[in-house]
Design a protein around this motif. Structure first.
Motif, PDB file in Angstrom:
ATOM      1  N   GLU A   1       0.584  -1.235   0.109  1.00  0.00           N
ATOM      2  CA  GLU A   1       0.030  -0.105   0.009  1.00  0.00           C
ATOM      3  C   GLU A   1       0.740   1.160  -0.076  1.00  0.00           C
ATOM      4  N   ALA A   2       1.752   1.163   0.820  1.00  0.00           N
ATOM      5  CA  ALA A   2       2.920   2.399   0.765  1.00  0.00           C
ATOM      6  C   ALA A   2       3.465   2.538  -0.563  1.00  0.00           C
ATOM      7  N   ASP A   3       4.099   1.480  -1.038  1.00  0.00           N
ATOM      8  CA  ASP A   3       4.736   1.597  -2.568  1.00  0.00           C
ATOM      9  C   ASP A   3       3.657   2.337  -3.464  1.00  0.00           C
ATOM     10  N   ARG A   4       2.344   1.838  -3.178  1.00  0.00           N
ATOM     11  CA  ARG A   4       1.326   2.667  -4.113  1.00  0.00           C
ATOM     12  C   ARG A   4       0.731   3.884  -3.937  1.00  0.00           C
ATOM     13  N   GLY A   5       1.376   4.472  -2.788  1.00  0.00           N
ATOM     14  CA  GLY A   5       1.179   5.757  -2.451  1.00  0.00           C
ATOM     15  C   GLY A   5      -0.181   6.132  -1.617  1.00  0.00           C
ATOM     16  N   GLU A   6      -0.598   4.730  -1.132  1.00  0.00           N
ATOM     17  CA  GLU A   6      -2.003   4.552  -0.350  1.00  0.00           C
ATOM     18  C   GLU A   6      -1.797   4.818   0.961  1.00  0.00           C
TER      19      GLU A   6
END
Length: 81
Positions: free
Chosen positions: A60-65
């Motif tokens: 999620e963090a890698d997707r900017g979420e």
């Protein structure tokens, strides 16, 4: 005879843990293998869940979420911090 789907394992236990295991065997009437397999299953399941949860969070963090500033402020206003 052992099933071909089972593997044996030798483990050295600290004396206090071995004593606790012995007491548990006596109290429950279960053997060392049954108690140890149950404990290892629970441990491996918990660890796998944590790893999966961490990997999901990283994805999620890698997707900017990320939570918005408003969501973070609401959380801390509601639960303290």
């Amino acid at each position: 005879m052992k099933s071909s789907t089972e593997k044996s394992m030798t483990v050295r236990l600290p004396a206090d843990l071995a004593g606790q295991l012995e007491k548990l065997m006596q109290a429950t009437g279960r053997n060392k293998s049954a108690i140890t397999v149950a404990a290892l299953r629970d441990y491996v399941e918990a660890e796998a869940w944590q790893i999966q949860d961490i990997e999901q969070g990283i994805g999620e963090a890698d997707r900017g979420e990320f939570a918005s500033d408003g969501e973070v402020n609401y959380f801390f206003a509601k639960y303290g911090g």
